[in-house]
Motif scaffolding. Structure first.
Motif, mmCIF file in Angstrom:
data_model
loop_
_atom_site.group_PDB
_atom_site.id
_atom_site.type_symbol
_atom_site.label_atom_id
_atom_site.label_comp_id
_atom_site.label_asym_id
_atom_site.label_seq_id
_atom_site.Cartn_x
_atom_site.Cartn_y
_atom_site.Cartn_z
ATOM 1 N N PHE A 1 0.811 -1.216 0.000
ATOM 2 C CA PHE A 1 0.000 0.000 0.000
ATOM 3 C C PHE A 1 0.848 1.272 0.000
ATOM 4 N N ARG A 2 1.960 1.266 0.745
ATOM 5 C CA ARG A 2 2.786 2.484 0.898
ATOM 6 C C ARG A 2 4.249 2.093 0.721
ATOM 7 N N PRO A 3 4.670 1.787 -0.503
ATOM 8 C CA PRO A 3 6.017 1.235 -0.699
ATOM 9 C C PRO A 3 7.147 2.195 -0.349
ATOM 10 N N THR A 4 6.882 3.510 -0.316
ATOM 11 C CA THR A 4 7.951 4.464 -0.027
ATOM 12 C C THR A 4 7.971 4.895 1.438
ATOM 13 N N ALA A 5 7.042 4.384 2.243
ATOM 14 C CA ALA A 5 6.941 4.822 3.638
ATOM 15 C C ALA A 5 7.808 3.960 4.553
ATOM 16 N N SER A 6 8.039 4.472 5.755
ATOM 17 C CA SER A 6 8.808 3.693 6.729
ATOM 18 C C SER A 6 7.944 2.631 7.407
ATOM 19 N N VAL A 7 6.609 2.794 7.348
ATOM 20 C CA VAL A 7 5.662 1.782 7.807
ATOM 21 C C VAL A 7 4.880 1.311 6.592
ATOM 22 N N ARG A 8 5.068 0.035 6.216
ATOM 23 C CA ARG A 8 4.557 -0.439 4.935
ATOM 24 C C ARG A 8 3.570 -1.597 5.126
ATOM 25 N N PRO A 9 2.271 -1.327 5.131
ATOM 26 C CA PRO A 9 1.286 -2.417 5.175
ATOM 27 C C PRO A 9 1.151 -3.082 3.810
ATOM 28 N N TYR A 10 0.815 -4.371 3.809
ATOM 29 C CA TYR A 10 0.619 -5.090 2.551
ATOM 30 C C TYR A 10 -0.483 -6.119 2.714
ATOM 31 N N PHE A 11 -1.043 -6.528 1.581
ATOM 32 C CA PHE A 11 -2.101 -7.532 1.560
ATOM 33 C C PHE A 11 -1.829 -8.470 0.396
ATOM 34 N N GLY A 12 -2.092 -9.760 0.590
ATOM 35 C CA GLY A 12 -1.847 -10.718 -0.481
ATOM 36 C C GLY A 12 -2.906 -11.792 -0.547
ATOM 37 N N VAL A 13 -3.126 -12.332 -1.729
ATOM 38 C CA VAL A 13 -3.980 -13.507 -1.920
ATOM 39 C C VAL A 13 -3.189 -14.496 -2.767
ATOM 40 N N GLY A 14 -3.471 -15.783 -2.573
ATOM 41 C CA GLY A 14 -2.682 -16.758 -3.311
ATOM 42 C C GLY A 14 -3.221 -18.157 -3.224
ATOM 43 N N ALA A 15 -2.351 -19.099 -3.572
ATOM 44 C CA ALA A 15 -2.713 -20.513 -3.643
ATOM 45 C C ALA A 15 -1.752 -21.324 -2.786
ATOM 46 N N ASN A 16 -2.301 -22.345 -2.143
ATOM 47 C CA ASN A 16 -1.531 -23.185 -1.228
ATOM 48 C C ASN A 16 -1.588 -24.651 -1.644
ATOM 49 N N TYR A 17 -0.460 -25.325 -1.459
ATOM 50 C CA TYR A 17 -0.402 -26.783 -1.559
ATOM 51 C C TYR A 17 0.141 -27.290 -0.234
ATOM 52 N N THR A 18 -0.546 -28.240 0.383
ATOM 53 C CA THR A 18 -0.094 -28.796 1.663
ATOM 54 C C THR A 18 0.148 -30.293 1.531
ATOM 55 N N HIS A 19 1.337 -30.688 1.959
ATOM 56 C CA HIS A 19 1.729 -32.103 1.923
ATOM 57 C C HIS A 19 1.839 -32.614 3.349
ATOM 58 N N TRP B 1 -6.903 -21.929 -1.200
ATOM 59 C CA TRP B 1 -6.543 -20.523 -1.337
ATOM 60 C C TRP B 1 -5.922 -20.030 -0.028
ATOM 61 N N ALA B 2 -5.339 -18.849 -0.087
ATOM 62 C CA ALA B 2 -4.709 -18.269 1.094
ATOM 63 C C ALA B 2 -4.790 -16.748 1.012
ATOM 64 N N ALA B 3 -4.762 -16.101 2.163
ATOM 65 C CA ALA B 3 -4.748 -14.641 2.233
ATOM 66 C C ALA B 3 -3.800 -14.206 3.337
ATOM 67 N N GLN B 4 -3.248 -13.011 3.204
ATOM 68 C CA GLN B 4 -2.314 -12.509 4.209
ATOM 69 C C GLN B 4 -2.484 -11.003 4.383
ATOM 70 N N PHE B 5 -2.162 -10.517 5.571
ATOM 71 C CA PHE B 5 -2.037 -9.084 5.830
ATOM 72 C C PHE B 5 -0.856 -8.903 6.760
ATOM 73 N N GLY B 6 0.002 -7.943 6.442
ATOM 74 C CA GLY B 6 1.171 -7.731 7.277
ATOM 75 C C GLY B 6 1.641 -6.294 7.231
ATOM 76 N N ILE B 7 2.597 -5.979 8.095
ATOM 77 C CA ILE B 7 3.192 -4.645 8.166
ATOM 78 C C ILE B 7 4.691 -4.787 8.373
ATOM 79 N N ASP B 8 5.466 -4.021 7.596
ATOM 80 C CA ASP B 8 6.908 -3.880 7.804
ATOM 81 C C ASP B 8 7.185 -2.501 8.394
ATOM 82 N N TRP B 9 7.928 -2.476 9.518
ATOM 83 C CA TRP B 9 8.397 -1.221 10.084
ATOM 84 C C TRP B 9 9.884 -1.093 9.743
ATOM 85 N N GLU B 10 10.237 -0.088 8.960
ATOM 86 C CA GLU B 10 11.622 0.049 8.517
ATOM 87 C C GLU B 10 12.549 0.349 9.689
ATOM 88 N N LEU B 11 13.685 -0.348 9.736
ATOM 89 C CA LEU B 11 14.707 -0.124 10.749
ATOM 90 C C LEU B 11 15.874 0.624 10.112
#
Length: 222
Positions: A120-138, A165-175
């Protein structure tokens, strides 16, 4: 005023993007895998045994993910969790001499997942993101417990692999030095059918595991 504006422009010109197209993103996290589990009744020779079910415990592990920024906002991420081990417990079999909550199966789980991720905010020091995808489990190293073998005569256990299917939400705080502190939550659609033989005949049960995976760790941008 002109001098202040000049200083601001110089500082801005020298400021690098936090993440941008062409960057590689590495994350390493400690995770808790917490199943939102549900199951069918146990079926013996195709007939459901009323009141029976199974449950799956939670556990801890580590995950490693690597992503590539295909644009300034979009990334492809591959999640490669280390294998975690889970125990399956049986319910509703007390009439057969198996008390409720008895551990009947141990198995290792390996769930590689691919996400399409939006920053969402790739140039910020706090960068939230969201993802959707596909999973295989063995599932592997499946083992029946002593009570399952001795009381039920269970053997020849098999757990089907899962696609979901899979979904994710996360935040990176730049150090500093392209490092970041990361928190990440995922939901993964995982289900399997367990089949095995018993003294009463062939048996099967459908299990929805569907874990919420909560992770805390660090990231590095290359």
């Amino acid at each position: 005023m002109k001098k202040l504006l000049t200083i601001v422009l110089v500082l801005a010109a020298g400021q690098a993007l936090a993440v941008e197209k062409g960057d590689w993103l590495l994350h390493m996290r400690a995770i808790n895998i917490n199943p939102n589990d549900d199951s069918s009744a146990l079926r013996v020779e195709g007939a459901a045994v009323p009141g029976t079910s199974v449950s799956v415990d939670d556990n801890y592990s580590l995950d490693i993910s690597i992503g590539y920024m295909i644009s300034d906002h979009w990334a492809i991420e591959l999640l490669a969790d280390l294998s975690s081990k889970h125990t399956v417990s049986a319910h509703g079999l007390s009439a057969l001499g198996v008390p409720d909550g008895t551990d009947v199966v141990d198995t290792n789980v390996l769930p590689p997942t691919v996400f399409l991720q939006y920053q969402f905010r790739p140039t910020a020091s706090v960068r939230p993101y969201f993802g959707v995808g596909a999973n295989y489990t063995h599932f592997f190293n499946e083992e029946l417990s002593g009570p399952a073998q001795e009381v039920l005569g269970a053997e020849n256990l098999d757990l089907d692999s899962s696609f979901g299917w899979a979904a994710q939400f996360g935040i990176d705080w730049e150090l500093s030095n392209n490092w970041s502190f990361n928190m990440d939550v995922k939901y993964i659609d995982i289900n399997t059918e367990a089949t095995f033989n018993t003294a009463l005949g062939s048996a099967a049960v459908d299990v929805d595991i569907n874990p919420t995976v909560i992770g805390i760790g660090f990231g590095k941008t290359f």
